[in-house]
Every structure is written in structure tokens, then in C-alpha cells.
Enzyme design. Structure first.
Site, PDB file in Angstrom:
ATOM      1  N   LEU A  33      -3.316  13.815   2.893  1.00 51.94           N
ATOM      2  CA  LEU A  33      -2.763  12.458   2.995  1.00 51.94           C
ATOM      3  C   LEU A  33      -3.498  11.457   2.115  1.00 51.94           C
ATOM      4  O   LEU A  33      -4.714  11.497   1.981  1.00 51.94           O
ATOM      5  CB  LEU A  33      -2.839  11.982   4.453  1.00 51.94           C
ATOM      6  CG  LEU A  33      -2.110  12.846   5.486  1.00 51.94           C
ATOM      7  CD1 LEU A  33      -2.269  12.228   6.878  1.00 51.94           C
ATOM      8  CD2 LEU A  33      -0.633  13.025   5.141  1.00 51.94           C
ATOM      9  N   HIS A  37       1.190   8.117   1.812  1.00 53.23           N
ATOM     10  CA  HIS A  37       1.636   8.639   3.117  1.00 53.23           C
ATOM     11  C   HIS A  37       1.346   7.623   4.228  1.00 53.23           C
ATOM     12  O   HIS A  37       2.163   7.403   5.115  1.00 53.23           O
ATOM     13  CB  HIS A  37       0.881   9.925   3.467  1.00 53.23           C
ATOM     14  CG  HIS A  37       1.092  11.059   2.518  1.00 53.23           C
ATOM     15  ND1 HIS A  37       0.080  11.574   1.744  1.00 53.23           N
ATOM     16  CD2 HIS A  37       2.196  11.788   2.213  1.00 53.23           C
ATOM     17  CE1 HIS A  37       0.540  12.570   1.012  1.00 53.23           C
ATOM     18  NE2 HIS A  37       1.826  12.719   1.265  1.00 53.23           N
ATOM     19  N   LYS A 149       8.458   7.462  -4.714  1.00 50.75           N
ATOM     20  CA  LYS A 149       7.883   8.208  -5.847  1.00 50.75           C
ATOM     21  C   LYS A 149       8.712   9.471  -6.106  1.00 50.75           C
ATOM     22  O   LYS A 149       8.998   9.829  -7.231  1.00 50.75           O
ATOM     23  CB  LYS A 149       6.423   8.568  -5.578  1.00 50.75           C
ATOM     24  CG  LYS A 149       5.731   8.879  -6.878  1.00 50.75           C
ATOM     25  CD  LYS A 149       4.829  10.058  -6.958  1.00 50.75           C
ATOM     26  CE  LYS A 149       4.614  10.963  -5.860  1.00 50.75           C
ATOM     27  NZ  LYS A 149       4.746  12.369  -6.300  1.00 50.75           N
TER      28      LYS A 149
END
Ligand code: PAF
Length: 282
Positions: A33, A37, A149
Site C-alpha cells: 500500500l 491506496h 491512475k
């Protein structure tokens, strides 16, 4: 925060939360992460009573010769970050738990998955849409959170959710970047120092493409070539694609009109990075 490795337990815990009247937000991840995230988790935390984070490096979305084995993993650190960010339940299954022997069912979104990343990763999106459908089935979320993204992935999951009436609201959150513009990605750890220094050219070139459209350019090929040339100016960069597509069909456009996605995938050494910008033309 609870950690579960099993589907049945996750189902039971989510059911229990639902029984208390809680709304459920799901953040699907492959772990390792980063702030990108965590921005999704924070959004999920704001909008839901119960937040599930899944951590699963999904083998079916990796092609032969891709980085399934070497994909970065750090469950201990992920659990710490998840707890600090207010996750209620982490679902971190083994591959055997997600794909029982005899698994034969696939979810495929046609057309939208052929171009862009689908061209060089032909089975990738079938793996993504299948695992996301399974996660929706296991976690039964009201909302699910994805990052811009992975722009094509976000569009494909949105379309799948609509086409199959999955009853989940797909929330797409903005790209989170380093100070020099590089989009956060778990794969950034693969970059050598030199590649890392070169990598922000990807975002810079896309931004320059956006400025060119803002200045009135409507010929898509002119913008694609400009962005490609700019990226190719960096000796560390090898372009996989630079594309300008409609956000409706994800098909290449000739004339820029309405809403388009300017997207690129570029290798820096062996690391393939992606980035994109949505451009709205009045
Ligand atoms: O974006 C990712 O990390 C993955 O593609 C996803 C959505 C978790 C499915 O494995």
C-alpha cells in the site's frame, strides 16, 4: 481491525455489519500500500460505515513473463497502514481460496479492453474483471473504490458493473503523485535511481499534450506524436503506447472533441509505468 483469509468469514462479517444497518465500502488492492491506496481508503471511510480492504495479488491478471512472482508484497506493513487509516476488515486470501480447482468462469468486457493496455496485455482485463466480480460477490459492497491512475481499468470496471447490474457504485479517485509528478504505483520500487529520475517525463509529456489541446489543437495524431517525441527524448524511456481515446468507447479518436483520455504506458528499464489525463473540450 480484523484480518480474514477466508471468503466464508468475510461474507459472515459483512452480513453482520449489514444487519446492523451499516453501508459497506470496498477498496480492492494488490497490497504494498501507498498513499494512492490510502486516499481510496479515506474516501471509503468518509462515505461508508464499514470499510473492507482486499489484498490479493491476482495471478489471472498477469501474463506470461510478467512480474507475478516478483510483485512487491509486505503484508505486515499493509496491515499497519490499513489499521491507521480506519479499515474495519482486511481480506487477504491465498490464490487457492479465490480460485478453487476447476474454476472455469470468466468475466469479459468486450471492445473497451482491446486497446491501450489490452493490446500488450491481452488477458489482463479478463483477470481484473473476473476477480473484481468475485470480490463484489464476496464482500457485497455498496461502493467500491478505484484509482484514476489505472484509467482503462476504472472505465472497464464501471462498464462491467453497469452492464451486469451488479448494484455497486464505482467511485474513481484522482491520481496521487510524488512531488515531481510521478504517479504513485507499487511498481515504482523496481526503478533504478536513474530510471526514477527519468520517470516524471511521463506525466510532464501528458500535461504538455493537455496544454496543446487547451491551446486549440484538435488533431489527435499531432498530440499523440508530440507526447511520444517528448517521452522518447529520455534515453531511459521506451514507449509502449501513447493514445488519445474517447472516454465513452476507449477507441482511438482522430478529432479531439468532448471528453477524451490521453494515456501512455512507458517502460523505464523493465518497469512498465502508466499514466493518463482526462481532457474535456468545450
Ligand atoms: O488495481 C489493482 O490493484 C488491481 O487490478 C485490482 C483492481 C485490485 C484487481 O486485482
Amino acid at each position: 481491525m480484523k484480518l480474514s483469509r477466508g471468503k466464508a468469514e468475510v461474507r459472515a462479517l459483512v452480513e453482520e455489519a449489514r444487519g446492523r444497518g451499516a453501508s459497506v465500502g470496498l477498496v480492492p488492492t494488490m497490497g504494498y500500500l501507498h498513499e494512492g491506496h490510502l486516499s481510496l481508503v479515506r474516501r471509503a471511510r468518509e462515505q461508508n460505515d464499514y470499510v473492507v480492504l482486499s489484498i490479493f495479488v491476482n495471478p489471472t491478471q498477469f501474463g506470461p513473463g510478467e512480474d507475478l512472482e516478483s510483485y512487491p508484497r509486505d503484508l505486515e506493513s499493509d496491515l499497519e497502514l490499513a489499521e491507521q487509516s480506519g479499515v474495519d476488515l482486511v481480506f487477504a486470501p491465498e490464490a487457492e481460496e479465490m480460485y478453487a480447482p476447476g474454476h472455469r468462469t470468466w468475466v469479459e468486457v468486450e471492445e473497451l479492453t482491446r486497446g491501450l493496455c489490452g493490446r500488450s496485455r491481452p488477458d489482463h482485463f479478463r483477470g481484473v474483471t473476473t476477480v473484481v466480480t468475485k470480490l463484489f460477490g464476496i464482500c457485497r459492497p455498496d461502493r467500491a473504490y478505484f484509482g484514476q491512475k489505472d484509467g482503462q481499468q476504472a472505465f472497464v470496471i464501471g462498464r462491467m458493473t453497469r452492464d451486469l447490474d451488479l448494484g455497486v457504485e464505482v467511485v474513481v479517485a484522482p491520481i496521487v503523485r510524488e512531488a515531481d509528478g510521478l504517479a504513485l504505483s507499487s511498481r515504482n520500487v523496481y526503478l533504478s535511481e536513474e530510471e526514477r529520475r527519468a520517470a516524471p517525463i511521463l506525466q510532464r509529456a501528458l500535461c504538455e499534450g493537455e496544454v496543446t489541446v487547451g491551446a486549440g489543437e484538435r488533431d489527435a495524431e499531432a498530440v499523440r506524436s508530440q507526447v511520444r517525441r517528448r517521452i522518447e527524448g529520455a534515453p531511459e524511456a521506451r514507449v509502449d503506447y501513447v493514445e488519445l481515446v474517447s472516454t465513452e468507447t476507449l477507441q482511438s479518436v482522430e478529432l479531439i472533441a468532448g471528453e477524451v483520455l490521453l494515456a501512455a504506458a512507458v517502460f523505464f528499464g523493465k518497469t512498465r509505468l502508466i499514466d493518463n489525463v482526462i481532457i474535456k473540450v468545450p
